[in-house]
Design a protein around this motif. Sequence first.
Motif, PDB file in Angstrom:
ATOM      1  N   ARG A 180      95.994  54.800  69.943  1.00 32.71           N
ATOM      2  CA  ARG A 180      96.507  55.901  69.109  1.00 32.71           C
ATOM      3  C   ARG A 180      98.010  55.781  68.875  1.00 32.71           C
ATOM      4  NH1 ARG A 180      92.152  57.092  66.726  1.00 32.71           N
ATOM      5  NH2 ARG A 180      90.491  57.881  68.039  1.00 32.71           N
ATOM      6  N   ALA A 181      98.593  54.638  69.195  1.00 31.26           N
ATOM      7  CA  ALA A 181     100.028  54.429  68.984  1.00 31.26           C
ATOM      8  C   ALA A 181     100.361  54.588  67.504  1.00 31.26           C
ATOM      9  CB  ALA A 181     100.435  53.052  69.486  1.00 31.26           C
ATOM     10  N   ARG A 182     101.606  54.935  67.241  1.00 33.51           N
ATOM     11  CA  ARG A 182     102.012  55.216  65.856  1.00 33.51           C
ATOM     12  C   ARG A 182     102.183  53.979  64.992  1.00 33.51           C
ATOM     13  NH1 ARG A 182     105.318  60.572  65.164  1.00 33.51           N
ATOM     14  NH2 ARG A 182     104.279  61.808  66.754  1.00 33.51           N
ATOM     15  N   ASP A 183     102.608  52.863  65.591  1.00 35.40           N
ATOM     16  CA  ASP A 183     102.843  51.678  64.760  1.00 35.40           C
ATOM     17  C   ASP A 183     101.840  50.571  65.094  1.00 35.40           C
ATOM     18  OD1 ASP A 183     104.565  49.474  66.534  1.00 35.40           O
ATOM     19  OD2 ASP A 183     104.785  51.553  67.211  1.00 35.40           O
ATOM     20  N   ALA A 184     101.611  49.715  64.103  1.00 35.71           N
ATOM     21  CA  ALA A 184     100.583  48.672  64.220  1.00 35.71           C
ATOM     22  C   ALA A 184     100.864  47.699  65.359  1.00 35.71           C
ATOM     23  CB  ALA A 184     100.454  47.916  62.899  1.00 35.71           C
ATOM     24  N   ALA A 185     102.116  47.296  65.526  1.00 37.90           N
ATOM     25  CA  ALA A 185     102.440  46.315  66.572  1.00 37.90           C
ATOM     26  C   ALA A 185     102.101  46.868  67.959  1.00 37.90           C
ATOM     27  CB  ALA A 185     103.912  45.929  66.493  1.00 37.90           C
ATOM     28  N   THR A 186     102.430  48.122  68.191  1.00 36.64           N
ATOM     29  CA  THR A 186     102.131  48.732  69.484  1.00 36.64           C
ATOM     30  C   THR A 186     100.628  48.885  69.668  1.00 36.64           C
ATOM     31  OG1 THR A 186     104.245  49.908  69.429  1.00 36.64           O
ATOM     32  CG2 THR A 186     102.601  50.705  70.995  1.00 36.64           C
ATOM     33  N   ARG A 187      99.929  49.275  68.607  1.00 35.19           N
ATOM     34  CA  ARG A 187      98.461  49.390  68.692  1.00 35.19           C
ATOM     35  C   ARG A 187      97.844  48.047  69.061  1.00 35.19           C
ATOM     36  NH1 ARG A 187      99.232  52.813  64.198  1.00 35.19           N
ATOM     37  NH2 ARG A 187      98.789  51.124  62.744  1.00 35.19           N
ATOM     38  N   MET A 188      98.258  46.983  68.387  1.00 30.81           N
ATOM     39  CA  MET A 188      97.699  45.659  68.676  1.00 30.81           C
ATOM     40  C   MET A 188      98.010  45.238  70.111  1.00 30.81           C
ATOM     41  SD  MET A 188      97.888  43.279  65.262  1.00 30.81           S
ATOM     42  CE  MET A 188      99.643  43.192  65.225  1.00 30.81           C
ATOM     43  N   THR A 189      99.212  45.513  70.575  1.00 29.67           N
ATOM     44  CA  THR A 189      99.586  45.149  71.945  1.00 29.67           C
ATOM     45  C   THR A 189      98.745  45.914  72.957  1.00 29.67           C
ATOM     46  OG1 THR A 189     101.834  44.589  71.282  1.00 29.67           O
ATOM     47  CG2 THR A 189     101.481  45.097  73.616  1.00 29.67           C
ATOM     48  N   GLU A 190      98.598  47.216  72.762  1.00 30.51           N
ATOM     49  CA  GLU A 190      97.790  48.026  73.682  1.00 30.51           C
ATOM     50  C   GLU A 190      96.334  47.577  73.681  1.00 30.51           C
ATOM     51  OE1 GLU A 190      98.431  52.138  72.628  1.00 30.51           O
ATOM     52  OE2 GLU A 190     100.439  52.151  73.515  1.00 30.51           O
ATOM     53  N   GLU A 191      95.796  47.309  72.497  1.00 27.10           N
ATOM     54  CA  GLU A 191      94.407  46.868  72.412  1.00 27.10           C
ATOM     55  C   GLU A 191      94.229  45.490  73.033  1.00 27.10           C
ATOM     56  OE1 GLU A 191      93.440  49.567  68.451  1.00 27.10           O
ATOM     57  OE2 GLU A 191      93.694  47.402  68.211  1.00 27.10           O
ATOM     58  N   PHE A 212      83.727  37.050  73.093  1.00 24.16           N
ATOM     59  CA  PHE A 212      84.061  37.158  71.672  1.00 24.16           C
ATOM     60  C   PHE A 212      84.829  38.462  71.483  1.00 24.16           C
ATOM     61  CE2 PHE A 212      80.535  34.303  71.867  1.00 24.16           C
ATOM     62  CZ  PHE A 212      80.785  33.369  70.881  1.00 24.16           C
ATOM     63  N   ALA A 213      86.067  38.370  70.997  1.00 21.19           N
ATOM     64  CA  ALA A 213      86.917  39.546  70.832  1.00 21.19           C
ATOM     65  C   ALA A 213      87.038  39.913  69.360  1.00 21.19           C
ATOM     66  CB  ALA A 213      88.297  39.294  71.424  1.00 21.19           C
ATOM     67  N   ILE A 214      86.750  41.189  69.083  1.00 17.38           N
ATOM     68  CA  ILE A 214      86.863  41.739  67.731  1.00 17.38           C
ATOM     69  C   ILE A 214      87.920  42.834  67.774  1.00 17.38           C
ATOM     70  CG2 ILE A 214      85.680  42.945  65.851  1.00 17.38           C
ATOM     71  CD1 ILE A 214      83.029  41.820  67.001  1.00 17.38           C
ATOM     72  N   GLY A 215      88.957  42.674  66.987  1.00 16.84           N
ATOM     73  CA  GLY A 215      90.052  43.639  66.967  1.00 16.84           C
ATOM     74  C   GLY A 215      89.717  44.887  66.181  1.00 16.84           C
ATOM     75  N   GLY A 216      90.651  45.796  66.199  1.00 15.60           N
ATOM     76  CA  GLY A 216      90.519  47.043  65.455  1.00 15.60           C
ATOM     77  C   GLY A 216      91.056  46.892  64.043  1.00 15.60           C
ATOM     78  N   ALA A 217      91.445  47.995  63.465  1.00 16.55           N
ATOM     79  CA  ALA A 217      91.896  48.019  62.072  1.00 16.55           C
ATOM     80  C   ALA A 217      93.117  47.134  61.822  1.00 16.55           C
ATOM     81  CB  ALA A 217      92.201  49.456  61.659  1.00 16.55           C
ATOM     82  N   ASP A 218      93.957  46.961  62.833  1.00 17.21           N
ATOM     83  CA  ASP A 218      95.163  46.141  62.676  1.00 17.21           C
ATOM     84  C   ASP A 218      94.940  44.683  63.044  1.00 17.21           C
ATOM     85  OD1 ASP A 218      96.973  48.347  61.976  1.00 17.21           O
ATOM     86  OD2 ASP A 218      96.532  49.023  64.018  1.00 17.21           O
ATOM     87  N   GLY A 219      93.758  44.350  63.530  1.00 14.42           N
ATOM     88  CA  GLY A 219      93.468  42.988  63.948  1.00 14.42           C
ATOM     89  C   GLY A 219      93.833  42.753  65.396  1.00 14.42           C
ATOM     90  N   LEU A 220      93.855  41.495  65.775  1.00 13.52           N
ATOM     91  CA  LEU A 220      94.176  41.098  67.142  1.00 13.52           C
ATOM     92  C   LEU A 220      95.624  40.637  67.221  1.00 13.52           C
ATOM     93  CD1 LEU A 220      90.945  39.039  67.838  1.00 13.52           C
ATOM     94  CD2 LEU A 220      91.559  41.212  68.926  1.00 13.52           C
TER      95      LEU A 220
END
Length: 160
Positions: free
Chosen positions: A48-59, A105-113
């Motif tokens: 739920r992070a505000r920016d894409a880079a943080t979301r990808m890192t957390e995921e 097999f890893a599938i990312g979210g809306a922002d990718g991996l």
Amino acid sequence: MRIVVIAIGRLKQGPERELADRYRERFEEIGRKLGFRGLEIHEIAESRARDAATRMTEEATAIAAAIPEKSVLVTLDERGENVDSAAFSRYLARWRDGGTNNAIFAIGGADGLSPELRRRASLTIAFGAATWPHQMVRVMLFEQLYRAATILAGHPYHRA
């Protein structure tokens, strides 16, 4: 060898879930006879992070924490290699026959991996150059896993 799909986001009830479940069941039925110990799915909540880079890192951190030792990591990303079904089946067979415990097999979210997670992967594959919703990627991956198992078993499902 155990096959584990780690996916960001939940696949809700509906046609995508039904189709994914169908291919998963088919894979498990034929896969057991081929030395595959099942097809597991681990769903991880979207960041739920505000920016894409943080979301990808957390995921990516959550995905990495779910990867067991002695695993081969395969990431699914539009920038990955286009692998045909026969080659995909050869990868699975090579890992299984080489003593790999888990194929992840890893599938990312809306922002990718995250780029770091993609670099860690033994293989990054794409289902063409198009960007696909992660729900559809899961269905397509399950179908390809089933298709690979049928190729390895000499089953007529795959006609090429």
